[in-house]
Design a protein around this motif. Structure first.
Motif, PDB file in Angstrom:
ATOM      1  N   PRO A  48       0.813  -1.220   0.000  1.00 34.88           N
ATOM      2  CA  PRO A  48       0.000   0.000   0.000  1.00 34.88           C
ATOM      3  C   PRO A  48       0.848   1.273   0.000  1.00 34.88           C
ATOM      4  O   PRO A  48       2.056   1.231   0.281  1.00 34.88           O
ATOM      5  N   PRO A  49       0.218   2.405  -0.289  1.00 37.53           N
ATOM      6  CA  PRO A  49       0.962   3.665  -0.465  1.00 37.53           C
ATOM      7  C   PRO A  49       1.796   4.117   0.724  1.00 37.53           C
ATOM      8  O   PRO A  49       2.881   4.681   0.522  1.00 37.53           O
ATOM      9  N   PHE A  50       1.325   3.921   1.966  1.00 36.04           N
ATOM     10  CA  PHE A  50       2.127   4.382   3.098  1.00 36.04           C
ATOM     11  C   PHE A  50       3.492   3.703   3.119  1.00 36.04           C
ATOM     12  O   PHE A  50       4.493   4.315   3.494  1.00 36.04           O
ATOM     13  N   PHE A  51       3.531   2.415   2.747  1.00 33.75           N
ATOM     14  CA  PHE A  51       4.835   1.748   2.713  1.00 33.75           C
ATOM     15  C   PHE A  51       5.676   2.293   1.571  1.00 33.75           C
ATOM     16  O   PHE A  51       6.897   2.415   1.693  1.00 33.75           O
ATOM     17  N   ALA A  52       5.021   2.642   0.473  1.00 35.32           N
ATOM     18  CA  ALA A  52       5.749   3.274  -0.633  1.00 35.32           C
ATOM     19  C   ALA A  52       6.328   4.615  -0.190  1.00 35.32           C
ATOM     20  O   ALA A  52       7.479   4.954  -0.522  1.00 35.32           O
ATOM     21  N   PHE A  63      -0.052   0.681   5.452  1.00 38.56           N
ATOM     22  CA  PHE A  63       1.327   0.219   5.312  1.00 38.56           C
ATOM     23  C   PHE A  63       1.361  -1.186   4.721  1.00 38.56           C
ATOM     24  O   PHE A  63       2.157  -1.479   3.840  1.00 38.56           O
ATOM     25  N   LYS A  64       0.499  -2.069   5.255  1.00 44.10           N
ATOM     26  CA  LYS A  64       0.454  -3.450   4.756  1.00 44.10           C
ATOM     27  C   LYS A  64      -0.971  -3.969   4.883  1.00 44.10           C
ATOM     28  O   LYS A  64      -1.482  -4.156   5.986  1.00 44.10           O
ATOM     29  N   HIS A  65      -1.586  -4.223   3.747  1.00 44.35           N
ATOM     30  CA  HIS A  65      -3.000  -4.578   3.698  1.00 44.35           C
ATOM     31  C   HIS A  65      -3.294  -5.960   4.253  1.00 44.35           C
ATOM     32  O   HIS A  65      -4.436  -6.265   4.584  1.00 44.35           O
ATOM     33  N   LEU A  66      -2.281  -6.819   4.384  1.00 42.56           N
ATOM     34  CA  LEU A  66      -2.515  -8.171   4.878  1.00 42.56           C
ATOM     35  C   LEU A  66      -2.931  -8.186   6.346  1.00 42.56           C
ATOM     36  O   LEU A  66      -3.440  -9.191   6.839  1.00 42.56           O
ATOM     37  N   PHE A  67      -2.739  -7.078   7.048  1.00 43.18           N
ATOM     38  CA  PHE A  67      -3.207  -6.975   8.431  1.00 43.18           C
ATOM     39  C   PHE A  67      -4.721  -6.779   8.497  1.00 43.18           C
ATOM     40  O   PHE A  67      -5.298  -6.762   9.587  1.00 43.18           O
ATOM     41  N   ALA A  68      -5.371  -6.634   7.349  1.00 46.94           N
ATOM     42  CA  ALA A  68      -6.815  -6.370   7.311  1.00 46.94           C
ATOM     43  C   ALA A  68      -7.642  -7.550   7.819  1.00 46.94           C
ATOM     44  O   ALA A  68      -8.847  -7.400   8.040  1.00 46.94           O
ATOM     45  N   VAL A  69      -7.028  -8.711   8.002  1.00 48.06           N
ATOM     46  CA  VAL A  69      -7.767  -9.873   8.522  1.00 48.06           C
ATOM     47  C   VAL A  69      -8.408  -9.546   9.870  1.00 48.06           C
ATOM     48  O   VAL A  69      -9.485 -10.050  10.188  1.00 48.06           O
ATOM     49  N   ALA A  70      -7.767  -8.689  10.656  1.00 46.57           N
ATOM     50  CA  ALA A  70      -8.309  -8.330  11.971  1.00 46.57           C
ATOM     51  C   ALA A  70      -9.294  -7.168  11.894  1.00 46.57           C
ATOM     52  O   ALA A  70      -9.852  -6.778  12.929  1.00 46.57           O
ATOM     53  N   ALA A  71      -9.538  -6.618  10.703  1.00 48.31           N
ATOM     54  CA  ALA A  71     -10.440  -5.475  10.572  1.00 48.31           C
ATOM     55  C   ALA A  71     -11.850  -5.767  11.091  1.00 48.31           C
ATOM     56  O   ALA A  71     -12.454  -4.894  11.743  1.00 48.31           O
ATOM     57  N   PRO A  72     -12.430  -6.957  10.849  1.00 50.18           N
ATOM     58  CA  PRO A  72     -13.761  -7.237  11.421  1.00 50.18           C
ATOM     59  C   PRO A  72     -13.780  -7.163  12.943  1.00 50.18           C
ATOM     60  O   PRO A  72     -14.761  -6.702  13.531  1.00 50.18           O
ATOM     61  N   VAL A  73     -12.702  -7.609  13.588  1.00 49.24           N
ATOM     62  CA  VAL A  73     -12.621  -7.533  15.054  1.00 49.24           C
ATOM     63  C   VAL A  73     -12.615  -6.078  15.494  1.00 49.24           C
ATOM     64  O   VAL A  73     -13.331  -5.685  16.426  1.00 49.24           O
TER      65      VAL A  73
END
Length: 505
Positions: free
Chosen positions: A66-70, A188-198
């Motif tokens: 994602p852009p923040f990491f860029a 920064f990293k979209h793969l952390f989105a798994v916890a978004a529902p929580v």
């Protein structure tokens, strides 16, 4: 009180200093292709205008974070150019491996771990000294982070620091800041989105569910915060009409169900079952075609990488992850206690690791680091963490396949196991007098299942590392990796079931 705070900070800095000394010693060690990936991203963000970042294909290692990491890479590139201009040269810098780039990138990871240090500090500053020191040791000295970030090469410590900061604010009841930091992490990293529902369920129930007027105001406020963060990240690309290109880079579903090295998750069993059935049916005379598609490279045309079992699509994995997380969301709605947030987040990441699409083996850090916080809450949690952290670390062993790194990864795992054993034994001593006398009778005891499983882990390592090369040589090279992945999958699935049972009780 001030003396105690200063002493706590000095001790935390001591933990970090020891870890930093080890990281500096690891600078000359093996580097994966991720090292060149991040060097290329430095070159892309420095050499090209923002409008070309997600289009550039000079190297096969295209920008897909994602852009923040860029933006983070762009920030680092300013200093990289001062160290050695070739580092950020888009063409002459390809596969550049001079000492200047090695030291620069390695040290950039070490310095970025200050974010992890601050996250640990905020999480532990109000805990009693024993719990605080134990969490510091488990997180800052994490062998998984040392292997993945400081040998293999990535910036997971930096990203997990943002996650820990978010959790620390949620535990303090400062929900808006916690949600803000998690939004930043996703950019920064979209793969952390798994916890978004929580996060969504917890914040809706705990922060917004407080009367109609107050609730609506808070919902609008936190919604505006999230939108502002994502606007800061993606706004320039939306303005230039490039959002579709950015999303396609971030979610390359064509890469296949599994990563090149199979992460120890549910799909290992599915793949092995498919191969076993195909072999058996061929022996019985059935015409079973060998698939032209790859498990790791996505689909080829309309073909399936499976010979017998149904094709798995990203939508199926999304449904399975959602279904697995659902009981946790129900519990988070019914029992919104801030101190349970870390447990729920760790469980969500375990679900994503087990059932997700194209899961990287490094993603096990997403749940083992939060579980270190949970481990000091009860002796049962400590026993569970003891097992799952060993399994997670061992599952990373195939990442370091060169002989010179073998003693390092074994030593890191043994030291980590020793720290856990000593720390948990002291933490769960039956009374304070025993802790002070040193004659400790502890409630922390490794059970029969854990002992049996760890003995099996030792046998798997002996077979993979020594017996297989000795007896079979170069034949069937897939066997060691398959053994490790399959056996570690059993341990991770046990952890998932254990966490689910713990959440529901």
């Amino acid at each position: 009180m001030d003396y105690r705070k200063n002493n706590d900070r000095r001790l935390l800095l001591w933990f970090f200093a020891v870890a930093t000394a080890v990281k500096l010693l690891l600078i000359p060690s093996y580097r994966s292709t991720d090292f060149e990936v991040h060097r290329n991203w430095l070159a892309i963000t420095h050499s090209l205008p923002l409008t070309k970042w997600y289009f550039d294909e000079t190297s096969q290692w295209t920008l897909d974070y994602p852009p923040f990491f860029a933006y983070f890479e762009r920030f680092l590139s300013v200093f990289a150019r001062l160290v050695d201009p070739r580092i950020v040269n888009l063409h002459s810098g390809l596969d550049y491996d001079a000492e200047s780039v090695i030291y620069f990138q390695r040290i950039s990871v070490i310095l970025s771990d200050l974010c992890l240090l601050y996250g640990v500090y905020r999480l532990t500053r109000k805990l009693d000294p024993m719990k605080r020191n134990l969490i510091c040791a488990l997180v800052i000295w994490s062998p998984g982070l040392l292997i993945v970030d400081h040998i293999h090469f990535q910036y997971n410590g930096f990203l997990l620091g943002w996650l820990l900061l978010s959790i620390s604010f949620l535990q303090e009841g400062r929900d808006l800041l916690g949600g803000f930091l998690f939004s930043v992490l996703l950019c920064f990293k979209h793969l952390f989105a798994v916890a978004a529902p929580v996060y969504f369920v917890y914040l809706l129930r705990h922060y917004c569910w407080s009367g109609l007027v107050t609730g609506v105001r808070r919902l609008v406020t936190i919604g505006a915060v999230v939108v502002a963060v994502f606007a800061a990240a993606y706004g320039p690309f939306i303005y230039h009409g490039q959002i579709q290109q950015v999303i396609s880079r971030m979610f390359p579903f064509g890469r296949g169900l599994c990563h090149a090295y199979w992460a120890p998750n549910f799909w290992v069993f599915y793949i092995i079952l498919d191969k076993g059935l195909a072999f058996l049916l061929r022996k019985l005379g059935f015409d079973i075609q060998i698939p032209s598609a790859s498990f790791t490279g996505g689909l080829v045309g309309n073909s399936s990488p499976f010979a017998v079992l149904p094709q798995i699509t990203p939508l199926i994995t999304f449904a399975m992850v959602s279904l697995a997380i659902f009981p946790c969301l129900v519990k988070a709605w019914k029992k919104t206690h801030p101190w349970l947030v870390a447990r729920w987040i760790a469980y969500a990441y375990t679900c994503g690791f087990l059932f997700g699409w194209h899961v990287h083996e490094k993603a096990s850090l997403h749940f083992t680091i939060p579980l270190a916080i949970v481990a000091v809450q009860s002796v049962e949690d400590a026993k569970h963490y003891f097992l799952v952290s060993i399994v997670s670390c061992y599952s990373l062993f195939p990442l370091l396949y060169e002989p010179q790194e073998y003693p390092i990864k074994v030593l890191l795992l043994l030291l980590h196991s020793t720290v856990m054993l000593l720390g948990f034994t002291a933490q769960y001593a039956e009374n304070k007098a025993q802790k002070e006398s040193g004659e400790i009778k502890s409630k922390f005891k490794i059970g029969c299942f854990e002992k049996s499983y760890l003995m099996g882990l030792f046998i798997v390592e002996m077979v993979s590392q020594f017996l297989h090369p000795y007896f079979l040589g170069d034949k069937f090279p897939f066997i060691p990796l398959m053994l490790i992945s399959t056996y570690c999958t059993v341990g991770i699935m046990y952890s998932w079931i254990w966490q689910l049972r713990r959440i529901l009780t």
